[in-house]
Enzyme design. Structure first.
Site, PDB file in Angstrom:
ATOM      1  N   HIS A   4      -8.297 -16.217 -40.396  1.00 41.19           N
ATOM      2  CA  HIS A   4      -7.143 -17.080 -41.294  1.00 41.19           C
ATOM      3  C   HIS A   4      -7.461 -16.574 -42.406  1.00 41.19           C
ATOM      4  CE1 HIS A   4      -6.027 -20.183 -37.694  1.00 41.19           C
ATOM      5  NE2 HIS A   4      -5.462 -19.364 -37.594  1.00 41.19           N
TER       6      HIS A   4
ATOM      7  N   ASP B  36     -11.925 -29.245 -46.129  1.00 38.75           N
ATOM      8  CA  ASP B  36     -11.655 -28.257 -45.925  1.00 38.75           C
ATOM      9  C   ASP B  36     -10.135 -28.005 -46.059  1.00 38.75           C
ATOM     10  OD1 ASP B  36      -9.855 -26.467 -43.964  1.00 38.75           O
ATOM     11  OD2 ASP B  36      -9.952 -27.906 -42.364  1.00 38.75           O
TER      12      ASP B  36
ATOM     13  N   GLU C 135      -2.533 -18.834 -44.011  1.00 37.94           N
ATOM     14  CA  GLU C 135      -1.922 -20.123 -43.749  1.00 37.94           C
ATOM     15  C   GLU C 135      -2.617 -21.086 -45.179  1.00 37.94           C
ATOM     16  OE1 GLU C 135      -4.160 -21.541 -39.684  1.00 37.94           O
ATOM     17  OE2 GLU C 135      -5.616 -21.820 -41.356  1.00 37.94           O
TER      18      GLU C 135
END
Length: 275
Positions: free
Chosen positions: A210, A223, A255
């Site tokens: 990712h 995060d 993402e």
């Protein structure tokens, strides 16, 4: 070859996602198998799955990286919720069998006070059950930032799950934001981090990435994703990742906080870095 893509909406079907990915310059993509914040799943369409697989082959796409729901916690302290999460995992792998040969990625879970060892044991039990039918799907554990009681913030935790499951059909998806936030310095020592991953887990288990910049400083154990080049990782880090020989051929999924047009620009930016 670099396989670059982003998260797409599965609401219009698998073939539609292939066409959308192609239109923005992607040659792989990710999608949620069900509502990412709940448990509801779209009705299955076998004909659409067959058409999508044909299109993926014709367009020479890389492997897809489906994503389990964020709410699926295989190591919650609530026995009923844990059993429900395990049933969702079983159903997701059954559904993914209609798109054979692709990846199913998920967040390992949070032990919420039970302890890491107990949490890992519960994740292993759920995976063994879900993978028992032998579906043509490889399950990926996502690297996490290590916030709170998250499991997967350390390579050793992922290794323990992989060893416990004991299957060749399990690997890792490395999230660039998560590992940076988790204390692995991919900005200043990408080679060293990959060597550490190889020592602990094995690069043969690294199946996807990712690609996310981070709003956070190194080792923050948070995060919060940022657009490529706008965070603390910086463009130079992603240029190293895109061109690293150990990562060649792996699907790389964006993402970042973007709409489709933003993903298209980021894919073009990353491709401009290819050497």
């Amino acid at each position: 070859m670099r396989y670059l893509g982003c998260h797409l909406s599965a609401s219009d079907g698998n073939l539609a996602m292939v066409r959308t990915a192609q239109s923005i310059g992607a040659n792989t993509f990710a999608f949620f198998t069900r509502n990412p914040r709940g448990s509801k799943a779209k009705a299955e369409d076998p004909a659409d799955c067959v058409a999508a697989m044909d299109a993926l082959k014709q367009l020479n796409f890389g492997k897809l990286v489906a994503h389990g729901a964020y709410t699926m916690n295989l190591c919650t302290a609530d026995p009923e919720a844990r059993a429900f999460a395990a049933s969702v995992l079983c159903d997701d792998l059954r559904r993914m069998a209609a798109l054979p040969g692709n990846y199913y990625n998920f967040h390992p879970g949070s032990h919420v006070g039970q302890g890491t060892e107990t949490g890992i044991s519960q994740i292993v039990d759920a995976l063994k059950l879900a993978m028992a039918p032998g579906y043509p799907v490889t399950v990926l554990l996502e690297t996490m930032a290590g916030k709170g009681s998250e499991i997967g913030g350390k390579f050793e935790e992922l290794k323990a799950i992989i060893d416990g499951v004991g299957s060749e059909q399990i690997g890792v998806c490395l999230d660039t934001c998560h590992v940076w936030d988790g204390g692995y310095d991919i900005v200043n020592d990408l080679d060293g981090v990959l060597q550490e991953f190889d020592r602990v887990v094995g690069l043969n288990r690294l199946c996807a990435l990712h690609l996310n910049d981070s709003k956070n400083v190194f080792g923050s154990h948070k995060d919060r994703h940022e657009c490529i080049g706008d965070g603390n990782l910086g463009l130079a880090t992603f240029e190293k990742i895109i061109n690293h020989p150990a990562l060649a051929g792996l699907p790389m999924i964006l993402e970042t906080p973007n709409e489709l047009s933003g993903y298209q620009k980021e894919i073009a930016l990353l491709r401009s870095m290819e050497k």
